[in-house]
Design an enzyme around this catalytic site. Structure first.
Site, PDB file in Angstrom:
ATOM      1  N   GLU A 170      45.735 127.135  30.397  1.00 50.84           N
ATOM      2  CA  GLU A 170      45.379 128.332  31.193  1.00 50.84           C
ATOM      3  C   GLU A 170      44.296 128.006  32.212  1.00 50.84           C
ATOM      4  O   GLU A 170      43.209 128.584  32.208  1.00 50.84           O
ATOM      5  CB  GLU A 170      44.923 129.459  30.268  1.00 50.84           C
ATOM      6  CG  GLU A 170      46.033 129.932  29.345  1.00 50.84           C
ATOM      7  CD  GLU A 170      45.641 131.098  28.443  1.00 50.84           C
ATOM      8  OE1 GLU A 170      44.452 131.255  28.151  1.00 50.84           O
ATOM      9  OE2 GLU A 170      46.533 131.854  28.031  1.00 50.84           O
ATOM     10  N   GLU A 361      53.510 129.990  25.365  1.00 49.73           N
ATOM     11  CA  GLU A 361      52.783 130.912  24.477  1.00 49.73           C
ATOM     12  C   GLU A 361      53.312 132.316  24.697  1.00 49.73           C
ATOM     13  O   GLU A 361      53.392 132.779  25.843  1.00 49.73           O
ATOM     14  CB  GLU A 361      51.280 130.960  24.800  1.00 49.73           C
ATOM     15  CG  GLU A 361      50.466 129.796  24.334  1.00 49.73           C
ATOM     16  CD  GLU A 361      48.973 130.002  24.562  1.00 49.73           C
ATOM     17  OE1 GLU A 361      48.482 131.152  24.487  1.00 49.73           O
ATOM     18  OE2 GLU A 361      48.294 128.996  24.818  1.00 49.73           O
TER      19      GLU A 361
HETATM   20  C1  BG6 Z   1      45.692 132.181  25.030  1.00 50.70           C
HETATM   21  C2  BG6 Z   1      45.102 130.897  24.563  1.00 50.70           C
HETATM   22  O1  BG6 Z   1      44.785 132.740  25.922  1.00 50.70           O
HETATM   23  O2  BG6 Z   1      45.938 133.203  24.149  1.00 50.70           O
HETATM   24  C3  BG6 Z   1      45.104 130.707  23.055  1.00 50.70           C
HETATM   25  O3  BG6 Z   1      45.685 129.790  25.186  1.00 50.70           O
HETATM   26  C4  BG6 Z   1      44.839 132.027  22.377  1.00 50.70           C
HETATM   27  O4  BG6 Z   1      44.164 129.718  22.735  1.00 50.70           O
HETATM   28  C5  BG6 Z   1      45.962 132.993  22.748  1.00 50.70           C
HETATM   29  O5  BG6 Z   1      44.690 131.953  20.997  1.00 50.70           O
HETATM   30  C6  BG6 Z   1      45.858 134.347  22.078  1.00 50.70           C
HETATM   31  O6  BG6 Z   1      44.610 134.897  22.302  1.00 50.70           O
HETATM   32  P1  BG6 Z   1      43.664 135.360  21.119  1.00 50.70           P
HETATM   33  O7  BG6 Z   1      42.370 135.661  21.755  1.00 50.70           O
HETATM   34  O8  BG6 Z   1      44.307 136.555  20.517  1.00 50.70           O
HETATM   35  O9  BG6 Z   1      43.598 134.227  20.165  1.00 50.70           O
END
Ligand code: BG6
Length: 466
Positions: A170, A361
């Site tokens: 990101e 993701e």
């Molecule tokens: C993304 C990141 O922003 O979202 C991850 O690359 C992160 O590292 C994921 O875990 C989900 O966000 P969060 O804050 O719910 O863990």
């Protein structure tokens, strides 16, 4: 639902959120070891017991068992990051830490034993703490040299074992979370925009340099950039709102534009000029950017937000903030759920860049309840997660039907781990429940949730079961 043959299904994690073993195997401290509250609080500068990431889900010791479960799910690809401070404990050493390298050998070998292709994020929110302290993270040009030594070490060691590489997780988030994303200890409010964009420039040059070295050392490897994708819809059809949304989106697209086109786009030059932003670039930097563009574009997708010229009621987002969309429901953590936004992003990116895309993701963070499974074990009835994922994967399928070149889809995260923004266990994403809680208690036992069998079927049928 038609997904391409050889579509790369799988899941993604990051070292600092799951490995634990923060001081084992010669590992140095990373910024995450001193960020017990994620984005919610100040760094403590020394590890404190309340930091759940120090133990994580103990993936460092249990990865074999976990990868076996991913194999049972049918994963084609497993994305994880390498903890930079396992390889270079301080970040500025001349020689790498052999124990750290050996750990990832074992991890990647285990993936291959199960026919799973590893995908590596080279830097995922885990800058060595020493570099944060001595360089103020990516504000300093010296970081490019330390990163170069790190990637050369990785590529030399793992050529033949790792085909898919992502340079920075990101990368656009550095504008919003300078410490977590860029290892910058100076507080956000004290950073000038020039300092922030200088850090972006250093990361972009480092990314191009890594792409160059990867292509030289590993002709079969594919290198992608990784951006946080968050559509910003105009809050109303008012032309002022449409322009406000466009200008705000430009700030995110800038990173992909440089990675794909190799030049700074006109809109960002204008933004720099009008905001008195000055950054130092060299001829060599600009050449590196121009000559070393990425092979594919990967991204995370969780939420969409709105933007208006006036600035209305704020809504939580994944790192980036925006305004509430009155047509969407939100998760328990206030993230607005928008499956169609994924189709929109895929089409937008494809039309803009004409590069293969990879969703690396996507998932739902929820407060799961563990119940008896009726057969002597435990499970979670996570139909809400199945609903979320089904809706999103269907929209990805729509984008494929629209003609988008989509390489694969990875969920965040296949197994519960510590959240990045809030550093808690309670916000769970997995198909596999991990018995660990915010107060640090728990046996670390793994239990399959209802969504486990569901995702296995999706993969086994290449999406037809949707
Ligand atoms: C993304 C990141 O922003 O979202 C991850 O690359 C992160 O590292 C994921 O875990 C989900 O966000 P969060 O804050 O719910 O863990």
């Amino acid at each position: 639902m038609q997904f391409p043959e050889n579509f790369l299904w799988g899941g993604a994690v990051a070292a600092n959120q799951c490995e634990g073993a923060y001081a084992e195997g010669g590992k140095g401290l990373s910024i995450q070891d001193v960020m017990p509250r994620g984005l919610q609080g100040e760094p403590t500068m020394v590890p404190t017991e309340d930091n759940l990431k120090l133990v994580g889900i103990d993936f460092y010791h249990r990865f074999r068992e976990d990868i076996q479960l991913f194999a049972e799910l049918g994963f084609k690809v497993f994305r994880t990051s390498i903890a930079w401070s396992r390889i270079f404990p301080r970040g500025d050493e001349k020689e790498p830490n052999e124990q750290g390298l050996a750990f990832y050998d074992a991890l990647f070998d285990t993936c291959h034993e199960y026919g799973i292709e590893p995908m590596v994020t080279i830097s995922h929110y885990e800058t060595p703490l020493h570099l944060a302290k001595t360089c103020d993270g990516w504000r300093s040009r010296r970081m490019i040299g330390f990163y170069e030594r790190y990637v050369r070490t990785l590529f030399a060691r793992y050529a033949g074992k790792v085909k898919y590489w992502l340079t920075f997780n990101e990368i656009n988030s550095v504008l919003h979370a300078p410490l977590m994303s860029g290892g910058i200890l100076t507080p956000r409010e004290k950073l000038s925009e020039s300092a922030l964009y200088q850090a972006c420039h250093h990361e972009l040059v480092a990314s191009a340099l890594a792409t160059k070295i990867a292509h030289e050392l590993m002709p079969d490897a594919l290198v992608g950039c990784m951006v946080l994708a968050m559509p910003l819809y105009p809050l109303t059809p008012k032309p002022e709102d449409v322009i406000a949304a466009m200008l705000e989106s430009n700030k995110n697209d800038f990173f992909g534009d440089v990675h794909v086109r190799g030049v700074y786009p006109g809109y960002i030059k204008r933004y720099f000029k009008e905001h008195g932003i000055e950054i130092e670039t060299t001829e060599e930097d600009l050449r590196l950017l121009r000559e070393n563009t990425v092979d594919f574009v990967s991204f995370s997708y969780y939420v969409s937000l709105c933007k208006s010229a006036a600035g209305e009621e704020k809504s939580a987002g994944n790192i980036i903030e925006g305004e509430k969309n009155p047509y969407l429901k939100e998760s328990a953590w206030g993230w607005q759920i928008d499956p169609a936004g994924l189709r929109y992003v895929l089409n937008r990116f494809w039309n803009r860049w004409q590069k293969p895309l990879f969703i690396v993701e996507n998932g739902l963070g929820a407060d799961d309840v563990l119940v008896d499974d009726g057969a002597g074990g435990k499970t979670v009835e996570d139909d809400y997660r199945i609903d979320y994922l089904r809706a999103h994967i269907r929209e990805a399928g729509e984008a494929v039907a629209d003609g988008v070149d989509l390489m694969g889809y990875l969920t965040w995260a296949p197994i519960d781990l510590v959240s990045a923004s809030t550093a808690e266990m309670k916000k769970r994403y997995g198909f596999i429940y991990v018995d660990r809680h915010d107060d640090g208690t728990g046996t670390l036992a793994r239990w399959k949730k209802k969504s486990f069998a569901w995702y296995r079927e999706v993969i086994a049928t290449n999406g037809a079961s949707l």
